[in-house]
Design a protein around this motif. Structure first.
Motif, mmCIF file in Angstrom:
data_model
loop_
_atom_site.group_PDB
_atom_site.id
_atom_site.type_symbol
_atom_site.label_atom_id
_atom_site.label_comp_id
_atom_site.label_asym_id
_atom_site.label_seq_id
_atom_site.Cartn_x
_atom_site.Cartn_y
_atom_site.Cartn_z
ATOM 1 N N THR A 29 0.653 -1.208 -0.147
ATOM 2 C CA THR A 29 0.094 0.065 0.112
ATOM 3 C C THR A 29 0.812 1.267 -0.060
ATOM 4 O O THR A 29 0.228 2.134 0.164
ATOM 5 C CB THR A 29 -0.954 0.042 1.196
ATOM 6 N N SER A 30 2.197 1.175 -0.065
ATOM 7 C CA SER A 30 3.107 2.238 -0.202
ATOM 8 C C SER A 30 2.772 3.179 -1.412
ATOM 9 O O SER A 30 2.258 2.400 -2.421
ATOM 10 C CB SER A 30 4.445 1.856 -0.332
ATOM 11 N N GLY A 31 3.103 4.440 -1.511
ATOM 12 C CA GLY A 31 3.265 5.150 -2.742
ATOM 13 C C GLY A 31 3.867 4.439 -4.042
ATOM 14 O O GLY A 31 4.360 3.486 -3.854
ATOM 15 N N THR A 32 3.670 5.077 -5.221
ATOM 16 C CA THR A 32 4.179 4.219 -6.227
ATOM 17 C C THR A 32 5.680 5.027 -6.434
ATOM 18 O O THR A 32 5.607 6.095 -6.961
ATOM 19 C CB THR A 32 3.363 4.338 -7.591
ATOM 20 N N GLN A 33 6.710 4.191 -6.142
ATOM 21 C CA GLN A 33 7.962 4.772 -6.655
ATOM 22 C C GLN A 33 8.258 4.968 -8.104
ATOM 23 O O GLN A 33 7.409 4.322 -8.966
ATOM 24 C CB GLN A 33 9.079 3.814 -5.825
ATOM 25 N N GLY A 34 9.355 5.268 -8.478
ATOM 26 C CA GLY A 34 9.611 5.707 -10.082
ATOM 27 C C GLY A 34 10.123 4.319 -10.461
ATOM 28 O O GLY A 34 10.025 4.332 -11.793
ATOM 29 N N HIS A 35 10.553 3.211 -9.881
ATOM 30 C CA HIS A 35 11.136 2.058 -10.446
ATOM 31 C C HIS A 35 10.688 0.789 -9.704
ATOM 32 O O HIS A 35 10.679 0.980 -8.432
ATOM 33 C CB HIS A 35 12.757 2.067 -10.499
ATOM 34 N N THR A 36 10.610 -0.340 -10.236
ATOM 35 C CA THR A 36 10.615 -1.589 -9.580
ATOM 36 C C THR A 36 11.481 -2.626 -10.108
ATOM 37 O O THR A 36 11.852 -2.506 -11.513
ATOM 38 C CB THR A 36 8.938 -2.005 -9.605
ATOM 39 N N ILE A 37 11.706 -3.648 -9.159
ATOM 40 C CA ILE A 37 12.268 -4.966 -10.228
ATOM 41 C C ILE A 37 11.634 -5.978 -9.126
ATOM 42 O O ILE A 37 11.627 -6.204 -7.971
ATOM 43 C CB ILE A 37 13.854 -5.097 -9.751
ATOM 44 N N LEU A 38 11.061 -6.982 -10.073
ATOM 45 C CA LEU A 38 10.485 -8.207 -9.426
ATOM 46 C C LEU A 38 11.771 -9.584 -9.794
ATOM 47 O O LEU A 38 12.184 -9.349 -11.028
ATOM 48 C CB LEU A 38 9.390 -8.525 -9.945
ATOM 49 N N ALA A 39 11.901 -10.131 -8.827
ATOM 50 C CA ALA A 39 12.833 -11.436 -8.975
ATOM 51 C C ALA A 39 12.191 -12.572 -8.441
ATOM 52 O O ALA A 39 11.985 -12.448 -7.320
ATOM 53 C CB ALA A 39 14.144 -10.969 -8.364
ATOM 54 N N ALA A 40 12.163 -13.657 -9.298
ATOM 55 C CA ALA A 40 11.603 -14.831 -8.694
ATOM 56 C C ALA A 40 12.699 -15.940 -8.628
ATOM 57 O O ALA A 40 13.764 -15.888 -9.650
ATOM 58 C CB ALA A 40 10.739 -15.547 -9.711
ATOM 59 N N PHE A 41 12.862 -16.751 -7.311
ATOM 60 C CA PHE A 41 13.976 -17.560 -7.267
ATOM 61 C C PHE A 41 13.432 -18.689 -7.164
ATOM 62 O O PHE A 41 12.494 -19.282 -6.771
ATOM 63 C CB PHE A 41 14.632 -17.383 -5.736
ATOM 64 N N ASP A 42 14.476 -19.787 -7.458
ATOM 65 C CA ASP A 42 14.011 -21.395 -7.311
ATOM 66 C C ASP A 42 14.813 -21.918 -6.316
ATOM 67 O O ASP A 42 15.962 -21.524 -6.233
ATOM 68 C CB ASP A 42 13.957 -22.171 -8.409
ATOM 69 N N LEU A 43 14.344 -22.717 -5.407
ATOM 70 C CA LEU A 43 15.172 -23.296 -4.479
ATOM 71 C C LEU A 43 15.977 -24.380 -4.803
ATOM 72 O O LEU A 43 15.314 -25.353 -5.580
ATOM 73 C CB LEU A 43 14.450 -23.740 -3.088
ATOM 74 N N ALA A 44 17.369 -24.546 -4.495
ATOM 75 C CA ALA A 44 17.891 -25.910 -5.037
ATOM 76 C C ALA A 44 17.239 -27.347 -4.506
ATOM 77 O O ALA A 44 16.593 -26.953 -3.109
ATOM 78 C CB ALA A 44 19.344 -25.839 -4.390
ATOM 79 N N ALA A 45 17.063 -28.266 -5.203
ATOM 80 C CA ALA A 45 16.093 -29.539 -4.607
ATOM 81 C C ALA A 45 16.999 -29.915 -3.335
ATOM 82 O O ALA A 45 16.068 -30.559 -2.499
ATOM 83 C CB ALA A 45 16.428 -30.530 -5.765
ATOM 84 N N ASP A 46 18.281 -29.849 -3.117
ATOM 85 C CA ASP A 46 18.793 -30.400 -1.759
ATOM 86 C C ASP A 46 18.689 -29.482 -0.765
ATOM 87 O O ASP A 46 19.364 -29.674 0.272
ATOM 88 C CB ASP A 46 20.216 -30.930 -2.205
ATOM 89 N N SER A 47 18.228 -28.328 -0.877
ATOM 90 C CA SER A 47 17.981 -27.309 0.226
ATOM 91 C C SER A 47 17.147 -28.064 1.195
ATOM 92 O O SER A 47 16.395 -28.709 0.949
ATOM 93 C CB SER A 47 17.240 -26.303 0.029
ATOM 94 N N ASP A 48 17.533 -27.488 2.428
ATOM 95 C CA ASP A 48 16.498 -27.998 3.554
ATOM 96 C C ASP A 48 16.021 -26.839 4.341
ATOM 97 O O ASP A 48 16.274 -25.689 4.315
ATOM 98 C CB ASP A 48 17.029 -29.152 4.519
ATOM 99 N N ARG A 49 15.281 -27.279 5.432
ATOM 100 C CA ARG A 49 14.490 -26.184 6.210
ATOM 101 C C ARG A 49 15.477 -25.153 6.814
ATOM 102 O O ARG A 49 15.159 -24.140 6.754
ATOM 103 C CB ARG A 49 13.448 -26.896 7.197
ATOM 104 N N GLU A 50 16.469 -25.664 7.221
ATOM 105 C CA GLU A 50 17.523 -24.950 7.915
ATOM 106 C C GLU A 50 17.894 -23.852 7.021
ATOM 107 O O GLU A 50 18.389 -22.558 7.499
ATOM 108 C CB GLU A 50 18.560 -25.930 8.627
ATOM 109 N N ASP A 51 18.275 -24.472 5.839
ATOM 110 C CA ASP A 51 18.922 -23.496 4.656
ATOM 111 C C ASP A 51 18.088 -22.272 4.311
ATOM 112 O O ASP A 51 18.219 -21.182 4.438
ATOM 113 C CB ASP A 51 19.100 -24.267 3.404
ATOM 114 N N ILE A 52 16.735 -22.606 4.330
ATOM 115 C CA ILE A 52 15.745 -21.687 3.948
ATOM 116 C C ILE A 52 15.355 -20.637 5.293
ATOM 117 O O ILE A 52 15.364 -19.636 4.860
ATOM 118 C CB ILE A 52 14.440 -22.497 3.385
ATOM 119 N N LEU A 53 15.317 -21.333 6.199
ATOM 120 C CA LEU A 53 15.354 -20.258 7.353
ATOM 121 C C LEU A 53 16.303 -19.267 7.279
ATOM 122 O O LEU A 53 16.289 -18.170 7.634
ATOM 123 C CB LEU A 53 15.299 -21.370 8.782
ATOM 124 N N ALA A 54 17.538 -19.796 7.392
ATOM 125 C CA ALA A 54 18.546 -18.909 7.317
ATOM 126 C C ALA A 54 18.619 -17.771 6.541
ATOM 127 O O ALA A 54 18.884 -16.729 6.371
ATOM 128 C CB ALA A 54 20.207 -19.575 7.419
#
Ligand code: HEM
Length: 405
Positions: A29-54
């Protein structure tokens, strides 16, 4: 938890700072800034919960520091994998400094989870979180006219940066990316821009004011009822929201060939001042039953605002926050050889936030995709849905904490 924070180098500049901590994430709900970047990431198949938490802990503390405009020190990721630990330990820890001295620039950073974060394509759970997939985090149906590039769609995690300076937004994304080696890798990125909110409602590339109603700039009255997830869904999402992202290419060359009056009939608003057709000014309410001298509806039956409006969608609402994009030029038909005229790959990054896409985006866009006159000039080329958890309450809290506890 590896903490980061303002380090050596630039002190945070006063002003132009968007609060990072709070009940809800920033950049919604913030105002509209002049620029944006969206970035999607995929998690490595061998990541585990602790990696993701960190990773989430480091992203949160880094994001809090970045939004103050100070330099950051990049923390070492706490990884459970010995191979990855080497990579992480060897990486330089200092700020890359390309945003040095630029200040906060209203930087906002939001993080979200895609469906594939919880479940693989075959439906099996990931990271022990399969049962925590929120029902509202739906896979969108195939809509009429969709021409989606799957490599530019979906993803396990979203980082959404907005700022008044593109270098500040990009630096923020890169800083978050730098703590993710071996755990999360970039799937796609998309940059966008806006005239910002300093000169009234910003205009899109069709030349029309975009954001007059039901937007971050002019939100609907009751955000608890429309935007923020509540007790109807999982507790960890209370105060969060669901983002539908659509990259929508515009056929600008065809649009430019229309008379202004024709364009206004397609949108349902005047081009110069954004007023609904038949009404005196931009913020006059839509009068969907108003008739002109010939007895025709002022706002045509297939115009964009009529077909999108809550009055004809059983009250369904969405909070929009739009940016434009230009991804260069492309040939519509590459088989025609080099003489084929180039066209802009340009349009709108549609960001629609709601408490449940099943009762907001899906019904509204199902109708728009079939009826809206604007569909003749637009093509949806990328798509994603993310669950944006509530905000972090302060230092020590982190985005997504309630999902893991
Ligand atoms: C490139 C694509 C699009 C363009 C250029 C566009 C443009 C506009 C413009 C100019 C307005 C009127 C001004 C305003 O109220 O902000 C508007 C309103 C609106 N649009 Fe779009 N739009 C696009 C796609 C979409 C999509 C995909 C949705 C899907 C939900 C949508 C939903 C709405 C809604 C809900 C309104 C407000 C209607 C009202 O309550 O008056 N738009 N749009």
């Amino acid at each position: 938890m590896a903490m980061s924070g303002p380090a050596e180098g630039t002190a945070a500049e006063p002003g132009r700072t968007e609060p990072f901590y709070g009940a809800h994430q920033s950049g919604i709900t913030s105002g509209t800034q002049g620029h944006t970047i969206l970035a999607a990431f995929d998690l490595a198949a061998d990541s585990d919960r602790e990696d993701i938490l960190a990773l989430l802990q480091d992203w949160t503390s880094l994001a809090a520091a970045l939004t103050t405009g100070g330099a950051v020190s990049i923390p070492a990721l706490q990884t459970s994998s010995p191979e990855r630990a080497d990579v992480v330990e060897d990486s330089p820890r200092t700020d890359s400094l390309e945003a040095d001295g630029l200040g906060p620039q209203r930087l906002t950073l939001a993080v979200g989870f895609g469906r594939s974060f919880f479940r693989s394509a075959d439906g099996s759970g990931r990271f022990g979180l399969g049962m925590r997939l929120p029902p509202a985090l739906v896979e969108l149906p195939q809509f009429e006219g969709d021409a989606l590039d799957r490599t530019q769609s979906d993803g396990d995690l979203l980082v959404h940066a907005c700022a008044d300076d593109l270098q500040v937004a990009f630096h923020a994304l890169r800083s978050l990316d730098r703590v993710a080696p071996g755990i999360a890798t970039l799937r796609w990125t998309q940059a966008g821009f806006s005239p910002g909110d300093g000169g009234g409602t910003p205009r899109n590339l069709l030349g029309f004011k975009d954001g007059t109603m039901n937007s971050n700039l002019h939100p609907p009255g009751d955000l608890e009822a429309t935007l923020w997830a509540g007790p109807e869904g999982p507790a960890w999402m209370h105060g969060g929201t669901y983002l539908v992202y659509r990259r929508i290419r515009m056929k600008l060359e065809s649009w430019d060939s229309l008379e202004r009056g024709e364009q206004e009939q397609i949108i349902g608003r005047r081009k110069v001042d954004g007023a609904p057709l038949g009404q005196p000014d931009e913020f006059s309410p839509l009068d969907l039953s108003g008739l002109d001298a010939k007895g025709n509806w002022w706002i045509p039956p297939t115009s964009h605002v009529r077909v999108a409006s809550p009055e004809v969608n059983d009250g369904a609402l969405i909070v929009r926050r739009s940016f434009s994009y230009v991804n260069g030029t492309t040939s519509e038909d590459s088989s025609s050889g080099p003489s084929q005229a180039l066209e802009y790959d340009a349009g709108s990054l549609f960001l629609g936030y709601q408490k449940d896409p099943r009762t907001s985006f899906v019904p509204i866009y199902s109708k728009l995709s079939l009826v809206d006159e604007l569909r003749r000039f637009t093509t949806h080329t990328a798509s994603a849905v993310f669950a944006l958890p509530p905000g972090a309450s302060g230092r020590g809290d982190w985005l997504g904490r309630r999902l893991f506890t």
